[in-house]
Design an enzyme around this catalytic site. Sequence first.
Site, PDB file in Angstrom:
ATOM      1  N   LYS A  16       0.847  -1.209   0.000  1.00  0.00           N
ATOM      2  CA  LYS A  16       0.000   0.000   0.000  1.00  0.00           C
ATOM      3  C   LYS A  16       0.876   1.250   0.000  1.00  0.00           C
ATOM      4  O   LYS A  16       2.053   1.213   0.404  1.00  0.00           O
ATOM      5  CB  LYS A  16      -0.935   0.038   1.205  1.00  0.00           C
ATOM      6  CG  LYS A  16      -0.253   0.111   2.607  1.00  0.00           C
ATOM      7  CD  LYS A  16       0.117   1.514   3.071  1.00  0.00           C
ATOM      8  CE  LYS A  16       0.893   1.494   4.393  1.00  0.00           C
ATOM      9  NZ  LYS A  16       1.689   2.643   4.705  1.00  0.00           N
ATOM     10  N   MET A 105       5.505   0.552   3.159  1.00  0.00           N
ATOM     11  CA  MET A 105       4.503   0.010   2.234  1.00  0.00           C
ATOM     12  C   MET A 105       3.717  -1.153   2.842  1.00  0.00           C
ATOM     13  O   MET A 105       3.064  -1.909   2.124  1.00  0.00           O
ATOM     14  CB  MET A 105       5.177  -0.420   0.928  1.00  0.00           C
ATOM     15  CG  MET A 105       5.658   0.789   0.131  1.00  0.00           C
ATOM     16  SD  MET A 105       6.124   0.373  -1.559  1.00  0.00           S
ATOM     17  CE  MET A 105       7.731  -0.325  -1.268  1.00  0.00           C
ATOM     18  N   GLY A 108       4.743  -6.267   5.868  1.00  0.00           N
ATOM     19  CA  GLY A 108       4.428  -7.273   6.880  1.00  0.00           C
ATOM     20  C   GLY A 108       2.923  -7.386   7.102  1.00  0.00           C
ATOM     21  O   GLY A 108       2.373  -8.489   7.157  1.00  0.00           O
ATOM     22  N   ASP A 142      -2.468  -1.639  10.582  1.00  0.00           N
ATOM     23  CA  ASP A 142      -2.732  -1.564   9.137  1.00  0.00           C
ATOM     24  C   ASP A 142      -3.308  -2.866   8.571  1.00  0.00           C
ATOM     25  O   ASP A 142      -3.666  -2.920   7.393  1.00  0.00           O
ATOM     26  CB  ASP A 142      -1.428  -1.259   8.374  1.00  0.00           C
ATOM     27  CG  ASP A 142      -1.094   0.230   8.384  1.00  0.00           C
ATOM     28  OD1 ASP A 142      -1.977   1.038   8.756  1.00  0.00           O
ATOM     29  OD2 ASP A 142       0.044   0.574   8.010  1.00  0.00           O
TER      30      ASP A 142
HETATM   31  P1  ATP Z   1       4.440  -0.080   7.629  1.00  0.00           P
HETATM   32  O1  ATP Z   1       4.209   0.621   6.341  1.00  0.00           O
HETATM   33  O2  ATP Z   1       3.251  -0.874   8.101  1.00  0.00           O
HETATM   34  O3  ATP Z   1       5.072   0.739   8.687  1.00  0.00           O
HETATM   35  P2  ATP Z   1       6.934  -1.152   6.754  1.00  0.00           P
HETATM   36  O4  ATP Z   1       6.861  -1.310   5.277  1.00  0.00           O
HETATM   37  O5  ATP Z   1       7.603   0.070   7.267  1.00  0.00           O
HETATM   38  O6  ATP Z   1       5.485  -1.268   7.344  1.00  0.00           O
HETATM   39  P3  ATP Z   1       7.469  -3.932   7.083  1.00  0.00           P
HETATM   40  O7  ATP Z   1       8.258  -4.309   5.883  1.00  0.00           O
HETATM   41  O8  ATP Z   1       6.035  -4.275   7.090  1.00  0.00           O
HETATM   42  O9  ATP Z   1       7.672  -2.382   7.387  1.00  0.00           O
HETATM   43  O10 ATP Z   1       8.094  -4.642   8.377  1.00  0.00           O
HETATM   44  C1  ATP Z   1       8.922  -4.061   9.291  1.00  0.00           C
HETATM   45  C2  ATP Z   1       9.574  -5.180  10.116  1.00  0.00           C
HETATM   46  O11 ATP Z   1       8.630  -6.173  10.504  1.00  0.00           O
HETATM   47  C3  ATP Z   1      10.623  -5.931   9.310  1.00  0.00           C
HETATM   48  O12 ATP Z   1      11.874  -5.321   9.392  1.00  0.00           O
HETATM   49  C4  ATP Z   1      10.602  -7.329   9.931  1.00  0.00           C
HETATM   50  O13 ATP Z   1      11.549  -7.419  10.965  1.00  0.00           O
HETATM   51  C5  ATP Z   1       9.220  -7.468  10.557  1.00  0.00           C
HETATM   52  N1  ATP Z   1       8.371  -8.477   9.859  1.00  0.00           N
HETATM   53  C6  ATP Z   1       7.741  -9.500  10.429  1.00  0.00           C
HETATM   54  N2  ATP Z   1       7.075 -10.235   9.523  1.00  0.00           N
HETATM   55  C7  ATP Z   1       7.272  -9.663   8.324  1.00  0.00           C
HETATM   56  C8  ATP Z   1       6.849  -9.983   6.998  1.00  0.00           C
HETATM   57  N3  ATP Z   1       6.097 -11.030   6.714  1.00  0.00           N
HETATM   58  N4  ATP Z   1       7.246  -9.137   6.019  1.00  0.00           N
HETATM   59  C9  ATP Z   1       8.013  -8.065   6.300  1.00  0.00           C
HETATM   60  N5  ATP Z   1       8.455  -7.746   7.525  1.00  0.00           N
HETATM   61  C10 ATP Z   1       8.093  -8.525   8.550  1.00  0.00           C
END
Ligand code: ATP
Length: 297
Positions: A16, A105, A108, A142
């Site tokens: 997203k 994005m 997770g 989210d």
């Molecule tokens: P948001 O936009 O919700 O803040 P983000 O894109 O900043 O998310 P994510 O990639 O969702 O961050 O994840 C952050 C952390 O969560 C990762 O560094 C990882 O340690 C942990 N994590 C746990 N499960 C997952 C998964 N399936 N995919 C990605 N990260 C995960």
Amino acid sequence: MVEDKGNTIIRKAYAKINLALDVIRRREDGYHEVRMIMQTIGLYDVLTFTMCKSSGITVLTDKEELPGDESNLIYKAAKLIIEKYAVQQGVRIELQKNIPMAAGMAGGSTDAAAVFHGMNELFGLGMSEDEMCALGVKIGADVPYCIQGGTALSEGIGEILTRLSDAPACYVLIAKPDIDVSTKYVYENLHADSLTDHPNVDGMKAAIEGGDLHRMAEYMENVLETVTIKAYPVIEEIKDFMKSRGALNALMSGSGPTVFGIFEKEEEARKTYDELKEAGLAKNIFVTGWAGMPTEK
Ligand code: ATP
């Protein structure tokens, strides 16, 4: 999207972006009250679910830095579902990770959301979308939005969702600089109560409902930029780069550091993609559109 091959189900988990992100206040419990316009884009992870006779959860990922242990949101979602619905069989979930991590994005959260859809289908649990969302919010704020997808207004801590009409079609250039940003760091350093500038979320909502791409682009604003850009000025550089090359507007998504630019013309988006690659400002770059739209590709 679900593909059924007997005991195996394959599901796409879409990333997203936040077309607008406002933080209203920090609540007493530490959570932040937000108002955000969310949109799924055509960049996705792929999850393969297989039903197993013996109980237990196995999560396999194709990224060394992302273990499939209990810390993985996929594992957490599967555990929650198995406990709540007393599922007797086990499940094996393989993840093909395409969404950059710690990027803003919701990589997770969207994987967790795909687990709700995938396991609901695989085990015939009959969960409604509302039931999935009520359980999903326990994994992350989210997750309910990711379960729903599309264009939505997200309020509360992210769990109050209003579906909007599809945002006007366009091309989206996604660029993540070579930095990992922790969402926790950004919210901890945000002074929510002293913010003077707030995005016009209602204006953007009206622009979307009216199918007005230019007006939608004008209203793009994210209060978290005040924290992340201060720490990583390259984000501003990428935004300027996109805007000087035809983007109607460019913005940081979520807590960053990913930047997205909105383009009306595909050639402009692709040319800027090449130039951005050449300039070496970003590590991961994609041209896409809204998930499920012809511009997705
Ligand atoms: P948001 O936009 O919700 O803040 P983000 O894109 O900043 O998310 P994510 O990639 O969702 O961050 O994840 C952050 C952390 O969560 C990762 O560094 C990882 O340690 C942990 N994590 C746990 N499960 C997952 C998964 N399936 N995919 C990605 N990260 C995960």
